[in-house]
Write an enzyme that holds these catalytic residues in place. Structure first.
Site, mmCIF file in Angstrom:
data_model
loop_
_atom_site.group_PDB
_atom_site.id
_atom_site.type_symbol
_atom_site.label_atom_id
_atom_site.label_comp_id
_atom_site.label_asym_id
_atom_site.label_seq_id
_atom_site.Cartn_x
_atom_site.Cartn_y
_atom_site.Cartn_z
ATOM 1 N N THR A 1 47.611 68.684 75.293
ATOM 2 C CA THR A 1 48.264 68.918 76.578
ATOM 3 C C THR A 1 47.666 70.180 77.165
ATOM 4 O OG1 THR A 1 50.325 69.759 77.560
ATOM 5 C CG2 THR A 1 50.139 69.901 75.189
ATOM 6 N N ASN A 2 47.512 70.224 78.475
ATOM 7 C CA ASN A 2 47.079 71.460 79.129
ATOM 8 C C ASN A 2 48.239 72.419 79.313
ATOM 9 O OD1 ASN A 2 44.084 71.331 80.409
ATOM 10 N ND2 ASN A 2 44.960 69.273 80.382
ATOM 11 N N THR A 3 49.338 71.925 79.877
ATOM 12 C CA THR A 3 50.440 72.810 80.250
ATOM 13 C C THR A 3 50.962 73.620 79.079
ATOM 14 O OG1 THR A 3 51.119 71.356 82.063
ATOM 15 C CG2 THR A 3 52.782 72.860 81.190
ATOM 16 N N GLN B 1 60.492 73.151 79.784
ATOM 17 C CA GLN B 1 59.584 73.581 80.850
ATOM 18 C C GLN B 1 60.367 73.838 82.137
ATOM 19 O OE1 GLN B 1 56.852 70.320 81.225
ATOM 20 N NE2 GLN B 1 55.493 71.024 79.591
ATOM 21 N N CYS C 1 45.211 68.205 83.594
ATOM 22 C CA CYS C 1 46.368 67.566 82.966
ATOM 23 C C CYS C 1 45.800 66.375 82.213
ATOM 24 C CB CYS C 1 47.381 67.144 84.018
ATOM 25 S SG CYS C 1 48.748 66.177 83.335
ATOM 26 N N THR C 2 46.240 66.165 81.001
ATOM 27 C CA THR C 2 45.590 65.169 80.159
ATOM 28 C C THR C 2 45.813 63.739 80.621
ATOM 29 O OG1 THR C 2 47.468 65.319 78.609
ATOM 30 C CG2 THR C 2 45.497 66.608 78.103
ATOM 31 N N GLU C 3 46.734 63.539 81.594
ATOM 32 C CA GLU C 3 46.947 62.184 82.128
ATOM 33 C C GLU C 3 46.118 61.874 83.373
ATOM 34 O OE1 GLU C 3 50.131 63.135 79.496
ATOM 35 O OE2 GLU C 3 49.677 64.156 81.391
ATOM 36 N N MET D 1 52.855 64.712 74.685
ATOM 37 C CA MET D 1 53.177 65.443 75.917
ATOM 38 C C MET D 1 52.181 65.120 77.035
ATOM 39 S SD MET D 1 53.983 69.005 73.890
ATOM 40 C CE MET D 1 52.716 68.680 72.654
#
Length: 232
Positions: A83-85, A52, A197-199, A10
């Site tokens: 994932t953060n979200t 989401q 956000c992990t990206e 994710m």
């Protein structure tokens, strides 16, 4: 070392960073041919992203809880949700487990507290920036207040994440836009910036940031390494 579960996908772009960073960290700390004992479940992000967008968080939490239970049954002794979200549904995941969920917000909060930061900018998906789950965690546990960009900037930050970064696209124009947002947030009083956000670390890697950066992926990996090696 203990066995760590990673619930990822994710997106898989950042999950690949987790996998590599955890293994590099074990090699650096232990030497030789040591690598990280990991169990990985990588979901199909299209389905989660659709939930989401539809606001069906209970169903998303149920699906991730089932995946997390599979990692526990396979032998994971703790879990990273990469994932953060989706930490919005961390309570539902933790409730389904008998093993600890190592919370990304705690990893970020500890890093900020050690640096003496009380006011931090937050960049992430619109869910992470607009909703309370991240803000409350950092405020209640670490005494940190969060600043977010204006509504138009949040929309563009979110678009870049889903339309570019989650697809492996790194664009100079988007990097410049993120840095401009950070500059404005610095001028409004932020002492540091959370890459929530992990990206985003993929986009800002090596960039000359106007604020000190706390990369949630890096801090979460460090938390996982400490747990793997019995240092936490």
């Amino acid at each position: 070392m203990r066995t760590l579960g990673v619930l990822g996908g994710m997106s898989w772009e950042s999950t690949a960073v987790y996998y590599r960073a955890l293994n590099v960290g074990v090699r650096e700390r232990c030497g030789g041919l040591h690598s990280a004992p990991l169990l990985l479940h990588s979901v199909d992000f299209a389905g989660i992203a659709a939930l989401q967008a539809a606001g069906e968080w209970d169903e998303a939490g149920r699906q991730l809880a089932v995946a997390a239970q599979g990692l526990q049954r396979a032998g994971a002794e703790a879990l990273l949700l990469a994932t953060n979200t989706m930490h919005k549904v961390a309570p539902a995941i933790q409730a389904a487990l008998d093993i600890p969920l190592l919370h990304i917000g705690d990893a970020v909060g500890e890093a900020l507290r050690r640096s003496g930061v009380k006011q931090a900018a937050l960049l992430g998906t619109r869910f992470t920036m607009q909703e309370d789950f991240y803000r409350q965690r950092l405020s209640e546990r670490f005494g940190i207040d969060l600043q977010v960009p204006d509504a138009a900037s949040m929309a563009e930050i979110d678009r870049v994440i889903y339309a570019e970064l989650c697809r492996g696209e790194i664009r100079a124009g988007s990097r410049d836009f993120y840095l401009e947002c950070l500059e404005r947030l610095r001028d409004e009083g932020a002492e540091a910036a959370i890459l929530g956000c992990t990206e985003i670390g993929l986009l800002l890697d090596g960039a000359d940031s106007p604020l000190p950066l706390v990369d949630s992926t890096e801090r979460h990996v460090a938390m996982g390494l400490d747990w793997l090696l019995g240092e936490a």
